[in-house]
Design a protein around this motif. Structure first.
Motif, PDB file in Angstrom:
ATOM      1  N   ALA A 257      37.084  44.972  55.235  1.00 59.27           N
ATOM      2  CA  ALA A 257      36.862  43.553  55.207  1.00 59.27           C
ATOM      3  C   ALA A 257      37.195  42.960  53.925  1.00 59.27           C
ATOM      4  O   ALA A 257      37.871  42.051  53.656  1.00 59.27           O
ATOM      5  N   GLY A 258      36.991  43.756  52.761  1.00 56.21           N
ATOM      6  CA  GLY A 258      37.276  43.241  51.372  1.00 56.21           C
ATOM      7  C   GLY A 258      38.662  43.463  51.074  1.00 56.21           C
ATOM      8  O   GLY A 258      39.241  42.894  50.005  1.00 56.21           O
ATOM      9  N   GLN A 259      39.417  43.887  51.876  1.00 51.18           N
ATOM     10  CA  GLN A 259      40.972  43.862  51.826  1.00 51.18           C
ATOM     11  C   GLN A 259      41.790  42.541  52.398  1.00 51.18           C
ATOM     12  O   GLN A 259      42.891  42.528  52.273  1.00 51.18           O
ATOM     13  N   ALA A 260      40.828  41.844  53.149  1.00 53.88           N
ATOM     14  CA  ALA A 260      41.546  40.586  53.851  1.00 53.88           C
ATOM     15  C   ALA A 260      42.011  39.691  52.782  1.00 53.88           C
ATOM     16  O   ALA A 260      41.449  39.564  51.561  1.00 53.88           O
ATOM     17  N   ILE A 261      43.131  39.106  52.955  1.00 52.70           N
ATOM     18  CA  ILE A 261      43.841  38.170  52.135  1.00 52.70           C
ATOM     19  C   ILE A 261      42.669  36.704  51.910  1.00 52.70           C
ATOM     20  O   ILE A 261      42.285  36.440  52.853  1.00 52.70           O
ATOM     21  N   GLY A 262      42.532  36.634  50.645  1.00 49.96           N
ATOM     22  CA  GLY A 262      41.692  35.452  50.182  1.00 49.96           C
ATOM     23  C   GLY A 262      40.588  36.386  49.777  1.00 49.96           C
ATOM     24  O   GLY A 262      39.875  35.766  48.705  1.00 49.96           O
ATOM     25  N   TYR A 263      39.944  37.033  50.449  1.00 52.91           N
ATOM     26  CA  TYR A 263      38.384  37.738  50.108  1.00 52.91           C
ATOM     27  C   TYR A 263      38.938  38.714  49.091  1.00 52.91           C
ATOM     28  O   TYR A 263      37.990  39.071  48.234  1.00 52.91           O
ATOM     29  N   ALA A 264      39.802  39.556  49.343  1.00 49.36           N
ATOM     30  CA  ALA A 264      40.314  40.460  48.041  1.00 49.36           C
ATOM     31  C   ALA A 264      40.455  39.926  46.924  1.00 49.36           C
ATOM     32  O   ALA A 264      40.018  40.162  45.599  1.00 49.36           O
ATOM     33  N   GLN A 265      41.038  38.514  46.854  1.00 51.08           N
ATOM     34  CA  GLN A 265      41.469  37.973  45.568  1.00 51.08           C
ATOM     35  C   GLN A 265      40.161  37.178  45.117  1.00 51.08           C
ATOM     36  O   GLN A 265      39.966  37.321  43.839  1.00 51.08           O
ATOM     37  N   VAL A 266      39.219  36.812  45.948  1.00 49.23           N
ATOM     38  CA  VAL A 266      38.216  36.130  45.501  1.00 49.23           C
ATOM     39  C   VAL A 266      37.080  37.252  44.638  1.00 49.23           C
ATOM     40  O   VAL A 266      36.561  37.120  43.714  1.00 49.23           O
ATOM     41  N   LEU A 267      37.277  38.476  45.524  1.00 51.59           N
ATOM     42  CA  LEU A 267      36.434  39.507  44.952  1.00 51.59           C
ATOM     43  C   LEU A 267      36.830  40.002  43.516  1.00 51.59           C
ATOM     44  O   LEU A 267      36.219  40.451  42.700  1.00 51.59           O
ATOM     45  N   ASP A 268      38.337  39.892  43.351  1.00 51.99           N
ATOM     46  CA  ASP A 268      38.830  40.057  42.135  1.00 51.99           C
ATOM     47  C   ASP A 268      38.284  39.258  40.989  1.00 51.99           C
ATOM     48  O   ASP A 268      38.038  39.468  39.953  1.00 51.99           O
ATOM     49  N   TYR A 269      38.331  37.956  41.705  1.00 51.61           N
ATOM     50  CA  TYR A 269      37.770  36.958  40.358  1.00 51.61           C
ATOM     51  C   TYR A 269      36.375  37.142  40.194  1.00 51.61           C
ATOM     52  O   TYR A 269      36.060  37.049  38.952  1.00 51.61           O
ATOM     53  N   LEU A 270      35.562  37.395  41.264  1.00 46.47           N
ATOM     54  CA  LEU A 270      34.149  37.493  40.889  1.00 46.47           C
ATOM     55  C   LEU A 270      33.909  38.933  39.954  1.00 46.47           C
ATOM     56  O   LEU A 270      32.848  38.821  38.978  1.00 46.47           O
ATOM     57  N   ALA A 271      34.840  39.899  39.821  1.00 43.26           N
ATOM     58  CA  ALA A 271      34.839  40.944  39.236  1.00 43.26           C
ATOM     59  C   ALA A 271      35.396  40.916  37.814  1.00 43.26           C
ATOM     60  O   ALA A 271      35.127  41.534  36.831  1.00 43.26           O
ATOM     61  N   GLY A 272      35.902  39.622  37.474  1.00 39.44           N
ATOM     62  CA  GLY A 272      36.533  39.220  36.364  1.00 39.44           C
ATOM     63  C   GLY A 272      37.932  39.842  36.164  1.00 39.44           C
ATOM     64  O   GLY A 272      38.475  39.657  35.067  1.00 39.44           O
ATOM     65  N   ASP A 273      38.540  40.382  37.183  1.00 38.82           N
ATOM     66  CA  ASP A 273      39.922  40.759  36.956  1.00 38.82           C
ATOM     67  C   ASP A 273      40.882  39.850  37.390  1.00 38.82           C
ATOM     68  O   ASP A 273      42.107  40.035  36.733  1.00 38.82           O
ATOM     69  N   LEU A 274      40.563  38.478  37.819  1.00 37.69           N
ATOM     70  CA  LEU A 274      41.597  37.340  37.933  1.00 37.69           C
ATOM     71  C   LEU A 274      40.808  36.050  37.455  1.00 37.69           C
ATOM     72  O   LEU A 274      39.478  36.186  37.564  1.00 37.69           O
ATOM     73  N   ASP A 275      41.422  35.126  37.013  1.00 39.77           N
ATOM     74  CA  ASP A 275      40.793  33.550  36.804  1.00 39.77           C
ATOM     75  C   ASP A 275      40.836  33.026  38.219  1.00 39.77           C
ATOM     76  O   ASP A 275      41.510  33.551  38.997  1.00 39.77           O
ATOM     77  N   TYR A 276      40.190  31.870  38.201  1.00 44.26           N
ATOM     78  CA  TYR A 276      40.253  31.158  39.527  1.00 44.26           C
ATOM     79  C   TYR A 276      41.574  30.888  39.912  1.00 44.26           C
ATOM     80  O   TYR A 276      41.954  30.974  41.154  1.00 44.26           O
ATOM     81  N   ASP A 277      42.464  30.193  38.948  1.00 38.38           N
ATOM     82  CA  ASP A 277      43.789  29.686  39.446  1.00 38.38           C
ATOM     83  C   ASP A 277      44.475  30.903  39.754  1.00 38.38           C
ATOM     84  O   ASP A 277      45.356  30.921  40.813  1.00 38.38           O
ATOM     85  N   GLU A 278      44.364  32.078  39.546  1.00 35.58           N
ATOM     86  CA  GLU A 278      45.083  33.350  39.645  1.00 35.58           C
ATOM     87  C   GLU A 278      44.660  33.756  41.109  1.00 35.58           C
ATOM     88  O   GLU A 278      45.575  34.084  41.842  1.00 35.58           O
TER      89      GLU A 278
END
Length: 326
Positions: A257-278
């Motif tokens: 489930a964590g690899q779904a498009i959108g969810y993966a990117q938000v998880l990376d954002y919450l982990a600090g690996d991406l900023d919001y716009d990224e």
């Protein structure tokens, strides 16, 4: 007075069974790339054909993954029964074989009730597993464990590069950062000695239940702006908050489930690996890339009856095809 005679039960023969099967409603499948309007068309068809909707989107199987999968809320389903939605927790692994068997039972029951199954979604291997009764390749725990060890050693993208060398066709339809399907494809190649696609049923034979497949044709020039708008709308509707809630239920980046498009990117954002716009932009890019893979996959199936998603009155045109194919 003669004893009462029990009624004689009719004996079902191969001929009567075949007649009963033919008399049952023919399923209709609505497939196509993400964002092309499949859900709305499925509702129109279900209303016109006295139907029930059966989901064939792997990520809409997950409870709580609503905004990011564009899952139709129950209040908008027009009272039409919907099946194969919200069947898994985010900690569970979606399985093509398990889905195929559960959806088969749903479709059989719908047809026995005299109603029309309207199958809707865009998960490519799920569609083929269901509509072609795909007998999935074998598995071997030792072989899989070896590839999982290699995954841990080199990382998912390098392992995907290895898949691309061994089976370019499989690599083209499996997301570059999808470790589970990458490992599975390499396992199948090793066990069978053939490309992953070689295990798939041919597309030159009738579909299961003689299902009519309607495809929504959506060119990139029309679809890409819609996908960008939809992604921005999802973030605006609270996708980040939805993911935060699911993290509390066990959602993890390395899960299915964590690899779904959108969810993966938000998880990376919450982990600090991406900023919001990224996170937003990578979701747009990933969604467009997925739509390209879907178009390439579906184009190879000559049984699909294509309808222009961008044209007017798509539901009327779909019903006309159903009428002509009946």
């Amino acid at each position: 007075m003669p004893a009462p005679v029990d009624p004689v039960e009719p004996v079902e023969t191969a001929e009567t069974a075949e007649t009963a099967e033919t008399a049952r409603p023919r399923p209709v499948a609505v497939i196509g790339p993400t964002g092309s309007g499949k859900s709305e068309l499925s509702l129109a068809l279900a209303e016109a054909l006295d139907g029930e909707v059966v989901n064939i989107d792997s990520m809409q199987l997950y409870r709580g993954m609503d905004i990011g999968t564009a899952k139709l809320p129950p209040a908008q389903r027009r009272g039409i029964p919907h099946h194969q939605f919200d069947t898994l927790d985010v900690t569970e692994t979606a399985s093509v074989a398990a889905y195929r068997d559960a959806a088969t039972a749903d479709i059989t029951a719908i047809r026995q009730r005299g109603r029309t199954p309207v199958i809707v979604g865009g998960s490519m291997m799920y569609i083929q597993a269901l509509l072609d009764a795909w007998e999935l390749p074998p598995t071997d725990p030792a072989v899989r464990a070896r590839w999982e060890a290699e995954l841990d050693r080199v990382g998912v993208e390098a392992l995907h590069d290895e898949l691309a060398l061994r089976d370019p066709a499989a690599a083209a339809v499996i997301e570059r950062r999808d470790p589970r399907r990458t490992v599975r494809a390499l396992e199948v190649i090793e066990l069978t000695g053939r490309p992953f696609a070689a295990s798939q049923p041919p597309k030159d034979r009738p579909t299961r239940w003689n299902t009519l497949i309607l495809g929504l044709q959506a060119d990139a020039d029309w679809l890409n702006p819609r996908l960008a708008d939809r992604v921005h709308r999802m973030f605006g509707q609270g996708l980040v908050a939805e993911v935060e809630g699911l993290v509390g239920q066990g959602l993890r980046r390395d899960s299915t489930a964590g690899q779904a498009i959108g969810y993966a990117q938000v998880l990376d954002y919450l982990a600090g690996d991406l900023d919001y716009d990224e996170a937003v932009e990578r979701t747009v890019t990933g969604t467009r890339r997925y739509a390209r893979r879907q178009r390439a996959w579906f184009r190879r199936d000559p049984r699909i009856r294509w309808l222009a998603a961008a044209g007017p009155d798509v539901a009327d045109r779909a019903l006309e095809v159903v009428r002509l194919e009946s």
